[in-house]
Motif scaffolding. Structure first.
Motif, short mmCIF file in Angstrom:
data_model
loop_
_atom_site.label_atom_id
_atom_site.label_comp_id
_atom_site.label_asym_id
_atom_site.label_seq_id
_atom_site.Cartn_x
_atom_site.Cartn_y
_atom_site.Cartn_z
N GLY A 92 -5.30 4.23 -17.51
CA GLY A 92 -4.73 3.06 -16.84
C GLY A 92 -5.57 2.55 -15.69
N SER B 275 -4.74 -11.75 -5.25
CA SER B 275 -5.94 -11.79 -4.42
C SER B 275 -5.82 -12.75 -3.24
CB SER B 275 -7.15 -12.21 -5.26
OG SER B 275 -7.36 -11.32 -6.32
N LYS B 276 -4.99 -13.77 -3.36
CA LYS B 276 -4.94 -14.80 -2.32
C LYS B 276 -3.59 -14.73 -1.61
CE LYS B 276 -8.86 -15.67 -4.26
NZ LYS B 276 -10.11 -15.18 -3.66
N ARG C 59 0.81 -1.21 0.00
CA ARG C 59 0.00 0.00 0.00
C ARG C 59 0.85 1.27 0.00
NH1 ARG C 59 -5.30 -0.53 0.86
NH2 ARG C 59 -6.05 -2.64 0.41
N LEU D 150 -9.81 -0.80 -0.16
CA LEU D 150 -9.71 -1.10 -1.59
C LEU D 150 -9.31 -2.55 -1.86
CD1 LEU D 150 -7.95 2.11 -2.97
CD2 LEU D 150 -10.39 1.64 -2.65
N GLY D 151 -8.99 -3.30 -0.82
CA GLY D 151 -8.46 -4.65 -1.01
C GLY D 151 -9.49 -5.74 -1.14
N THR D 152 -10.77 -5.40 -1.06
CA THR D 152 -11.79 -6.44 -1.11
C THR D 152 -12.53 -6.43 -2.45
OG1 THR D 152 -13.52 -4.98 -0.24
CG2 THR D 152 -12.20 -6.18 1.36
N TYR D 153 -13.00 -7.62 -2.83
CA TYR D 153 -13.99 -7.66 -3.90
C TYR D 153 -15.15 -6.78 -3.47
CZ TYR D 153 -11.78 -12.11 -5.35
OH TYR D 153 -10.91 -13.08 -5.74
N ALA E 205 -4.92 -4.65 -18.74
CA ALA E 205 -5.29 -4.83 -17.34
C ALA E 205 -5.07 -3.51 -16.61
CB ALA E 205 -4.44 -5.94 -16.72
N ASN E 206 -5.79 -3.29 -15.52
CA ASN E 206 -5.65 -2.03 -14.80
C ASN E 206 -4.22 -1.87 -14.28
OD1 ASN E 206 -5.65 -2.04 -11.56
ND2 ASN E 206 -6.74 -3.87 -12.26
N SER E 207 -3.71 -0.67 -14.38
CA SER E 207 -2.30 -0.41 -14.09
C SER E 207 -1.96 -0.62 -12.62
CB SER E 207 -1.94 1.01 -14.52
OG SER E 207 -2.72 1.95 -13.80
N VAL E 208 -2.89 -0.30 -11.72
CA VAL E 208 -2.60 -0.44 -10.29
C VAL E 208 -2.45 -1.92 -9.94
CG1 VAL E 208 -3.32 0.19 -7.97
CG2 VAL E 208 -3.93 1.68 -9.89
N GLY F 76 -3.84 -10.87 -0.30
CA GLY F 76 -5.29 -10.77 -0.19
C GLY F 76 -5.87 -9.53 -0.85
N GLU F 77 -5.21 -9.05 -1.92
CA GLU F 77 -5.63 -7.79 -2.55
C GLU F 77 -6.67 -8.05 -3.65
OE1 GLU F 77 -5.21 -4.89 -1.58
OE2 GLU F 77 -3.36 -4.75 -0.41
N CYS F 78 -7.79 -8.65 -3.28
CA CYS F 78 -8.83 -9.01 -4.24
C CYS F 78 -9.31 -7.81 -5.06
CB CYS F 78 -10.03 -9.59 -3.51
SG CYS F 78 -9.65 -11.08 -2.57
N GLY F 79 -9.54 -6.68 -4.39
CA GLY F 79 -10.13 -5.53 -5.07
C GLY F 79 -9.23 -4.95 -6.15
N HIS F 80 -7.94 -5.21 -6.04
CA HIS F 80 -7.02 -4.59 -7.00
C HIS F 80 -6.97 -5.30 -8.34
CE1 HIS F 80 -5.55 -2.21 -3.57
NE2 HIS F 80 -5.22 -1.36 -4.51
N ARG F 81 -7.56 -6.48 -8.42
CA ARG F 81 -7.64 -7.21 -9.69
C ARG F 81 -6.29 -7.23 -10.40
NH1 ARG F 81 -9.61 -10.00 -8.66
NH2 ARG F 81 -10.76 -10.89 -10.36
N ARG G 80 -8.75 2.08 -15.55
CA ARG G 80 -9.84 1.23 -16.00
C ARG G 80 -11.07 1.42 -15.11
NH1 ARG G 80 -9.61 1.69 -19.57
NH2 ARG G 80 -10.48 -0.07 -20.68
N SER H 173 -11.31 -2.05 -7.78
CA SER H 173 -11.84 -1.11 -6.79
C SER H 173 -11.28 0.30 -6.98
CB SER H 173 -11.52 -1.62 -5.38
OG SER H 173 -10.11 -1.72 -5.21
N ASP I 129 -6.39 -8.74 -15.23
CA ASP I 129 -7.24 -8.23 -14.14
C ASP I 129 -7.64 -9.39 -13.23
OD1 ASP I 129 -7.58 -5.37 -14.68
OD2 ASP I 129 -8.68 -5.97 -16.46
N LEU J 139 2.03 1.79 -3.56
CA LEU J 139 0.91 2.19 -4.42
C LEU J 139 0.51 3.65 -4.16
CD1 LEU J 139 -1.41 -0.98 -4.52
CD2 LEU J 139 0.21 -0.18 -6.25
#
Lengths: 458, 458
Positions: free
Chosen positions: B292, A284-285, A58, B97-100, A321-324, A289-294, B294, B323, A134, A61
């Motif tokens: 970027g 994500s796993k 984080r 921001l880390g969650t689905y 794919a999203n840059s973040v 665990g950063e699921c939201g960041h895809r 998205r 997210s 993503d 980022l």
């Protein structure tokens, strides 16, 4: 009225099912809006159940989003290696996070992924055969998209499986070719079962094109050993199949004797040049665990360039794919190094997440096995238990899970959403609730199970 | 060898074409790796050509990524409204921001989008009919996915069009139904042309299901007036079509007399309850230029709930839009308000970006029109010019664009990638190069054009 109607939608779309976010979850959200406390054990979404993000990720980022901070922040607000990492990211993505990247993703991230694979497996990887996606899901979908031309193209999937596979195969108009994992031996697979599944498909006029393996297993929690991986690769070679290796849980291995063995490493050790392998990983796993960041990647081996070009084209149609998420993937594969100022905190946070998950895996498994009528295999890896439940005749796992939700607020997914042997019933629960809640969750499941079975005539 | 082969890939995938990132762009990247300076005018990627991000967006995103900064940053490092906004975002996405997120996206962002539409159009919008997507592209693809069942399902697209549409229709196995915009009247459309296109499709056994409109136009740079929008809606009603309104350039309107008119506003003013409308917006264009990240949204009107549920399901199969892009969308629709500490800077940055783009639009248009053999319509909106080029007989626009690249380093996309009237040739260029380069770019195109035409027998 001439508005679009449900009946106008194509069958492939209508028939695709994704139970992890299906009707039971919709009902849970409805109850939550009515004020009920819901414990979401339906989805592997660690941070939603209190797992904290890794600070290293984080911090970098934040600086990459707002580079002015590098100049404006007082000394000491960020560790030196975080600042250096952010400067390096910005130097190598000279226009920052706001631009479309290459369709395949930032080249420097793909190089770092290749280096990560080399360090993990001891074998070279090619940045040009790596695609940033993503999340792993989009990578899986791209590969299935190029493998499926029509309804005779079969994709072998484990039963039970993660429904991304079944849903996507249905959506693309292909044929699901199930191979059943052996529940009584910890969800292992065998050559015999794979061959039987293949022959059964042929008999139905389906031509299997690929085999999907999820290791560590979702929803099973099993971990394949090297012999198992080799069995799959030998089978794929003999039958001319591509292999999709879903390895997003590679850092989630819980039993002391086990270790994660990548398909790429076995492929290379065996010198197999005649099996196409697609491997997937994700932010994500594991312990991020950063699921939201895809964020995630797809790595190809033994895949001809013109085929990879088609994957690039698929990615390019929706740009990139999203840059973040791409940078999050970079931070996954390029952690702080020993001696760096952030290293100690990083190791501490990683260890805490993984040790907590390890204890939860054990607590869930033991707790469920203590319930008469519930039998649970070892939760050797990943983030799920997939216990077998014994219910009175005629009762479905859908009814069971809905009643569990209504009565306890615990949201799990019926085994039917993943597939199961005929005559057996299961549910999938994550191991993610906070430590202090896990015992209560298991206790409530136990209480519910006894009462439900009794009420329904058990 | 039994690895996967190019020939094994289905026709739909192989035949999908996306010229914006096609072979000419691949050649440009190759030249760049060899040390050539390339000016990328092939893609609307503003920040890659020096447009700076809006500070408000990046400050809030940095704090949302790393919430500890809210406590640890010294007073004054972030403006008070930025801090308040970040706190509000974090309070409403309590796991960060880390969650689905929900499959449709954060509810509070969808509420803000609905409020943005209400303020823009003076008509209510329903947060439950809004989907947050990974850029507008993914929203367009979801809608086309539910509209196309088989090869008899036709989608009407403008010619010239943005190739996301043609590529996606091909990929999903539907039929492209072209309607030709009238170049000699600034790329306007007419009821007559729409009817002719519809009838021609029927005659071929194709059943048109929807009409796509890009307003402001990509690649044409045209801006539709209210009468034009009404023409499309009346036509759609008469013919039972859904409407896809691609409105990602709604903030990019350059001529003093013009203004953006949304399809939703006209639909509501006319009280049309019998036309299904899908509208798209994005954080990638306008003045944010956050390609970027998205981020984007899809808004549905007159779409029955069971149809929207299918869109939700499609989103859920790959979990949710990223997210960070969702929060960027929030910041697009919820800017600083007059009196807020960030308001002045926000207005200044927005004005600078838009005024610069406005001047570039005019410079590109005028510069190209000064070249003998190049004719360019008004660049009334969006970020592109699509000039017509007169070339010696037998010469293609592909050859022209490739030669332009090789000789000048300027990368543009041939008109064939967007579609054009038979016997005409064009290219698309963005208006995005930095102000100080634009004149040189136009001059180089002029010099190249004369020499090329002469060399090739003009």
């Amino acid at each position: 009225l001439v508005v679009i109607r449900y009946e106008d939608i194509g069958r492939a779309v209508r028939e695709a099912e994704y139970a992890v976010r299906g009707p039971i979850v919709a009902r849970a959200q409805e109850l939550e809006r009515q004020g009920r406390k819901i414990i979401y054990c339906n989805i592997g979404n660690p941070q939603s159940l209190g797992q904290r993000p890794i600070t290293w990720v984080r911090q970098v980022l934040a600086l990459a989003e707002y580079p002015e901070l590098l100049d404006r922040a007082p000394a000491g607000l960020f560790p030196e290696d975080v600042v250096a990492m952010a400067r390096s990211v910005l130097a190598r993505s000279p226009h920052g996070l706001g631009t479309y990247t290459e369709s395949k993703g930032f080249r420097f991230v793909r190089e770092a992924v290749a280096e990560f694979i080399r360090a993990r497996d001891g074998t070279a990887a090619d940045p040009e055969a790596i695609f940033l996606t993503d999340g792993a899901s989009k990578g899986v979908q791209s590969v299935l998209r190029i493998l499926i031309s029509d309804e005779r193209d079969g994709i072998m999937i484990p039963i039970p499986q993660y429904p991304l596979y079944s849903a996507t195969i249905t959506l693309y108009g292909g044929a699901q070719v199930p191979y059943h994992l052996i529940e009584r031996s910890e969800w292992r697979l065998s050559r015999e079962i794979l061959e039987g599944s293949f022959e059964a498909a042929l008999a139905k006029g389906v031509r299997p094109r690929a085999i999907c393996v999820i290791n560590p297993g979702n929803p099973t929690g099993s971990v394949l050993d090297e012999a198992n991986v080799e069995t799959v690769l030998e089978f794929a070679r003999a039958r001319g199949l591509s292999v999709l290796a879903d390895e997003v849980y590679q850092d989630n291995v819980w039993l002391p004797g086990d270790r994660f063995v990548s398909f790429a490493s076995v492929l290379e050790r065996r010198g197999m040049k005649d099996v196409s392998l697609f491997s997937f990983h994700s932010v994500s796993k594991g312990f991020l665990g950063e699921c939201g960041h895809r964020g995630g990647y797809l790595e190809c081996r033994n895949v001809p360039a013109p085929v990879m070009d088609e994957i690039t084209k698929l990615q390019s149609i929706s740009l990139c794919a999203n840059s973040v998420g791409q940078i999050a993937t970079y931070l996954l594969v390029r952690p702080p190094r020993p001696g760096d100022p952030s290293h100690a905190l990083y190791v501490k946070e990683r260890t805490e997440v993984l040790e907590t998950l390890r204890r939860k895996a054990e607590m869930v498994e033991r707790g469920l096995n203590a319930v008469p009528g519930i039998q649970c295999n070892r939760v050797a890896g990943a983030m799920y238990a997939f216990p077998r439940i014994t219910l009175p005749p005629g009762v479905t796992d859908d009814e069971y899970c809905l009643a569990l939700l209504e009565e306890t607020g615990i949201c799990v997914v019926p085994g039917s959403g993943f597939g199961q042997d005929p005559g057996t019933l299961h549910f999938r629960t994550t191991i993610l609730p906070p430590m202090e809640e896990i015992e209560a969750v298991v206790k409530r499941i136990a209480g519910f199970h006894a009462a439900f079975a009794k009420r329904r005539g058990g």
